[in-house]
Structures are given as structure tokens and as C-alpha cells.
Design a protein around this motif. Structure first.
Motif, PDB file in Angstrom:
ATOM      1  N   ARG A 140      29.430  30.853  53.218  1.00 24.30           N
ATOM      2  CA  ARG A 140      28.557  29.938  53.951  1.00 24.30           C
ATOM      3  C   ARG A 140      27.102  30.022  53.525  1.00 24.30           C
ATOM      4  O   ARG A 140      26.443  29.014  53.291  1.00 24.30           O
ATOM      5  N   GLN A 141      26.560  31.218  53.460  1.00 21.86           N
ATOM      6  CA  GLN A 141      25.136  31.371  53.182  1.00 21.86           C
ATOM      7  C   GLN A 141      24.752  30.943  51.769  1.00 21.86           C
ATOM      8  O   GLN A 141      23.617  30.545  51.534  1.00 21.86           O
ATOM      9  N   LEU A 142      25.701  31.026  50.847  1.00 15.41           N
ATOM     10  CA  LEU A 142      25.434  30.601  49.483  1.00 15.41           C
ATOM     11  C   LEU A 142      25.709  29.123  49.276  1.00 15.41           C
ATOM     12  O   LEU A 142      25.219  28.514  48.321  1.00 15.41           O
ATOM     13  N   THR A 181      29.133  46.089  56.608  1.00 15.21           N
ATOM     14  CA  THR A 181      28.209  45.109  56.038  1.00 15.21           C
ATOM     15  C   THR A 181      28.576  43.706  56.491  1.00 15.21           C
ATOM     16  O   THR A 181      29.747  43.414  56.765  1.00 15.21           O
ATOM     17  N   SER A 182      27.571  42.834  56.575  1.00 14.28           N
ATOM     18  CA  SER A 182      27.804  41.421  56.846  1.00 14.28           C
ATOM     19  C   SER A 182      26.660  40.622  56.242  1.00 14.28           C
ATOM     20  O   SER A 182      25.523  41.107  56.152  1.00 14.28           O
ATOM     21  N   LEU A 189      26.000  41.564  64.808  1.00 13.84           N
ATOM     22  CA  LEU A 189      25.171  41.091  63.712  1.00 13.84           C
ATOM     23  C   LEU A 189      25.853  39.962  62.943  1.00 13.84           C
ATOM     24  O   LEU A 189      25.214  38.967  62.576  1.00 13.84           O
ATOM     25  N   ALA A 190      27.162  40.096  62.712  1.00 15.84           N
ATOM     26  CA  ALA A 190      27.908  39.042  62.020  1.00 15.84           C
ATOM     27  C   ALA A 190      27.836  37.725  62.793  1.00 15.84           C
ATOM     28  O   ALA A 190      27.724  36.645  62.204  1.00 15.84           O
ATOM     29  N   TYR A 208      26.186  34.211  61.501  1.00 16.85           N
ATOM     30  CA  TYR A 208      26.941  32.955  61.575  1.00 16.85           C
ATOM     31  C   TYR A 208      26.147  31.864  62.288  1.00 16.85           C
ATOM     32  O   TYR A 208      26.140  30.707  61.871  1.00 16.85           O
ATOM     33  N   LYS A 209      25.454  32.226  63.350  1.00 17.62           N
ATOM     34  CA  LYS A 209      24.683  31.261  64.136  1.00 17.62           C
ATOM     35  C   LYS A 209      23.267  31.062  63.603  1.00 17.62           C
ATOM     36  O   LYS A 209      22.447  30.380  64.215  1.00 17.62           O
TER      37      LYS A 209
END
Length: 444
Positions: free
Chosen positions: A285-287, A337-338, A402-403, A407-408
Motif C-alpha cells: 500500500r505505502q509504495l 516490524t510494520s 502501530l500497524a 493502515y489509517k
């Protein structure tokens, strides 16, 4: 409607189950070349502890339940050797009956998983060298441990699997020695997290040798360019690669890391062929593009969506993607990690800030521990980009919070405002995440 699924472990069984769940009358054939049904591979290292606990306890469900309760035609020891996308059929070898046959399909799901990278050096095809990837591998390792009682093990590679095995084998009184080709371990983790893992190795007296070039294995000796290592057993875990040869030979297009190239609906370039799981790409998603991070939860989610999209071909849904969340146990530590790693942020030229805090995990209550929380966020806005944690006690709980924030698309300002639960049994008054967020605010 008839769907043939190649591979019946995580993604394959999830796809089959979802098709039958949404269309009871659908014909679903699962072709699995091994002799095992879908299982929880992440539980394999811990099964080694128990001599009399069969590896079959890791099955998600029994073959009988898959066939009778879910109505899936699940065939073990059936290996697909060719795919004909024009005729829409596959050629199958039934290894139990020693026969070859063809199976037609309306839709095909390619869910063949991945395979371990192997050392092709002399001696690494010996019977005491293992690639800890399948239940058969687990069976063999257990037989060596309990029948030959090796005093030590050489672990080649220092990824998640071998670090979990270090923990398990050390506690079974088998001395582990790690040989790593690279200059360090856990490259996707920040130095501040990695340092804690290295401290634990030193505390336990476990030898880690980096920058090691292996030349051969001769009998019980692993030879390198610098010195020799005596091995009672050898486990090689130097990464994996997607199983795509069958797909590629049928004209299938490959993408990131040699995985099957898929769109957001998990369709491939072959007509009416979907792909899911460890053989396929995964949308990050972030990429905003596909990547490759083979993990069990991703495989199950992709398989379920592929099955649903087959049933609902006129109203398909996109795979919502992953945020690269992962966690593993290392002795009394949880490593998690996230989001994006520092290395990914650097590769993409991001303007980011990194902060970390060390804090207790509980209030005035016995049984707690300490943990390190590291946050990565965008300079100027405070947008959460990633985070990593290591420590004792309830680390995974904080990682999941944190994940959710990643996401939000939360900022560190919003993270600091979360109304997290408090009781001294579970948390200090200021939760470690809140402490880290408040520190981050000072650097935005």
C-alpha cells in the motif's frame, strides 16, 4: 463452473474454500504434489521440541474434513507438469497411481508457493543437510535430533527461520553456530533493533560469523575461505524464490522477484488464471506498487480474494494490499516490524525522521520487561511511515496498534492521542507507543 487449483497449502486451500462457501454447486479440484494438506508452516520450528507430537498436528484441517465438510476434490501426490492456457487444461502426474491425466478448467488458481534457495556447493546434497521449508523437512530434522542426538548444528543464513531455530535448538541443548554471507543480520531492521538481537546472541554465547564465504561440505565439516566448522547437522536458510517455472513455461508473465505478475484483482496475463500466495506478487500500500513479501496471512488473504473474484467475476474486488507487518520470537524477545523499513525509505529518497525509546512494558506489577520502540515518520507532517519494536512481554500487541495506525495513515500527533488501555498488569500509565509518539512530536 469448474476451478482447478495448483497447490493446496495456504493460498490454494483458502481459494478453494471461498469458492465453495460462495457457490456450493461449484466444482473445485485442488492438485497438491506433496503428501500433506494445508498446514501452519510457522509452527514447524516449535514442533521440534516435542518428540512424540506428530507434525500432522500442524494441519489446518484433515483431508477428510476438506473433502467431506467443504466438498473440495483435494488430491494429494498429484503434480501438475504443464498448463495449456488455450485448451484450458492441465496435465497431471498422479504419483500414487503412477499415471498421467489431463484436467480441464473454467478457471485456474496458481498457488504453488515458494521454494528455498539451495547451495549448489560440493557436499550440500548430503543427508545431514536440511532446508527447513516443508513438513517433510521437519520430519527429517526431528528424526536426526532424536535418533542421532547431534551436539551442535551449523545454521547457514540468519533470516527469521534460522533465528527461530537458534532459539529452539539452543533450548534443546544443541549448540547452534550461525554462518552469514552478508556483513550483518536482519537487513530490513534498523540498526537500533538489530543491536538488541546481537546482544542476545552474545548473552547466550551463540557464535555468529558474518562475511563468510562457504566453499564446500566434506563429511561433517563445513569449509569456508577463513576456517572450518564441525557440524552435527546443517540447516540452510538463505532465502526463498517463488515457484514459477510451470507458470512461466505456459507463457505466464513474471514480476517482482520473479513472482507471478498479478493485477489488483489477482489476475495474471493468462486468460481466467489467477495467482495467490507465496508464488505471486503482493501489493504494498505505502509504495503504491507490487512487492514480494511471502508470509502466511498474505497467502490466505490473497487465496480467499482470488476465490471470491472467480465466483463474482462481474463484481471483482481489489486486493487491498499489505503493510509488511511481521513478528518473530527470539528467546525472551519479540522482534516486530510494520510499514516501510529505513532501507526502503532511503531507496525511495524519503524525507524521514527516526526516533526510538526504551521503556518498561508494565506498571508496578511483577512479570513485565523492557522494550524498544522505533518510529519512522515523515519530516514536516509526522505521517507514520513505519515502525519496529523489540523487547519482552507484550510487544506484539503494540505492534498491531502501530500497524493499524499505518493502515489509517495516522500521524505521530494522532498516535500520541490514542486512548490506549491501562492497567499495571499490562502497561505503564504512559504506554510505550505513546512515549515514542510524544518523543517523535518534538522532531517533526
Amino acid at each position: 463452473m469448474k476451478t482447478v487449483i495448483i497447490g493446496g497449502i495456504a493460498g490454494g486451500l483458502s481459494a478453494a474454500s471461498q469458492i465453495k462457501r460462495e457457490d456450493h454447486g461449484a466444482q473445485v479440484v485442488v492438485l497438491e504434489k506433496s503428501g500433506d494438506v494445508s498446514y501452519a508452516a510457522c509452527g514447524m520450528p516449535y514442533n521440534l521440541f516435542y518428540k512424540d507430537k506428530p507434525v500432522e498436528d500442524l494441519y489446518a484441517m484433515s483431508l477428510e474434513a476438506i473433502r467431506k465438510e467443504r466438498g473440495i476434490d483435494y488430491r494429494l501426490h498429484n503434480e501438475v507438469v504443464t498448463i495449456d492456457p488455450l485448451r484450458k487444461e492441465v496435465t497431471v502426474v498422479d504419483h500414487q497411481l503412477s499415471r498421467e491425466y489431463r484436467e480441464s478448467y473454467d478457471y485456474l488458481v496458481y498457488a504453488t508457493g515458494n521454494q528455498p534457495n539451495r547451495l549448489t556447493l560440493p557436499g550440500f546434497d548430503d543427508a545431514d543437510v536440511f532446508y527447513f521449508k516443508t513438513l517433510d523437512d521437519t520430519r527429517l530434522v526431528k528424526s536426526i535430533i532424536y535418533e542421532k542426538s547431534p551436539s551442535n548444528v551449523i545454521l547457514i543464513g540468519s533470516g527469521y527461520t534460522n533465528l527461530e531455530l537458534v532459539d529452539v535448538l539452543y533450548n534443546m541443548k544443541i549448540k547452534p553456530v550461525i554462518l552469514e554471507k552478508s556483513a550483518t543480520i536482519l537487513p530490513s531492521f534498523a540498526e537500533e533493533i538489530r543491536a538488541k538481537v546481537l546482544e542476545k546472541l552474545e548473552e547466550k554465547g551463540i557464535k555468529l560469523h558474518t562475511n563468510v564465504d562457504i566453499t564446500e561440505k566434506q563429511g561433517s565439516v563445513v569449509r569456508t575461505t577463513t576456517r572450518d566448522f564441525e557440524a552435527g547437522m546443517v540447516v540452510v536458510s538463505i532465502g526463498v524464490r517463488p515457484n514459477t517455472a510451470l507458470f512461466s513455461s505456459a507463457g505466464g508473465e513474471l514480476g517482482v522477484g520473479g513472482a507471478v505478475k498479478v493485477d489488483r484483482f489477482l489476475r495474471t496475463n493468462l486468460p481466467d488464471v489467477f495467482a495467490a500466495g507465496d508464488c505471486a506478487e503482493h501489493y504494498v500500500r505505502q509504495l503504491g506498487r507490487n512487492g514480494y513479501m511471502p508470509l502466511g496471512p498474505v497467502a490466505n488473504k490473497q487465496g480467499r480474494l482470488a476465490g471470491s473474484n472467480i465466483v463474482n467475476s462481474n463484481a471483482m474486488k481489489e486486493f487491498y494490499g499489505i503493510d509488511q507487518t511481521a513478528v518473530f520470537k527470539f528467546f525472551d524477545l519479540t522482534v516486530a516490524t510494520s510499514g516501510l523499513s529505513e532501507r526502503q525509505l532511503q531507496e525511495n529518497g524519503a524525507n524521514y525522521v527516526k526516533v526510538y525509546v526504551d521503556t518498561s512494558t508494565r506498571g508496578a506489577f511483577p512479570g513485565g520487561g523492557t522494550m524498544r520502540v522505533l518510529l519512522l515518520f515523515e519530516e514536516g507532517t509526522g505521517l507514520l511511515l513505519g515502525g519496529q519494536m523489540i523487547g519482552q512481554d507484550v510487544v506484539a500487541k503494540r505492534l498491531d496498534v502501530l500497524a493499524t495506525g499505518i493502515y489509517k495513515q495516522m500521524t505521530v500527533f494522532e498516535l500520541a492521542e490514542l486512548d490506549l488501555s491501562y492497567s499495571p498488569l499490562y502497561s505503564p500509565v504512559w504506554d510505550p507507543l505513546l512515549i515514542a509518539a510524544n518523543k517523535a512530536i518534538k522532531y517533526v
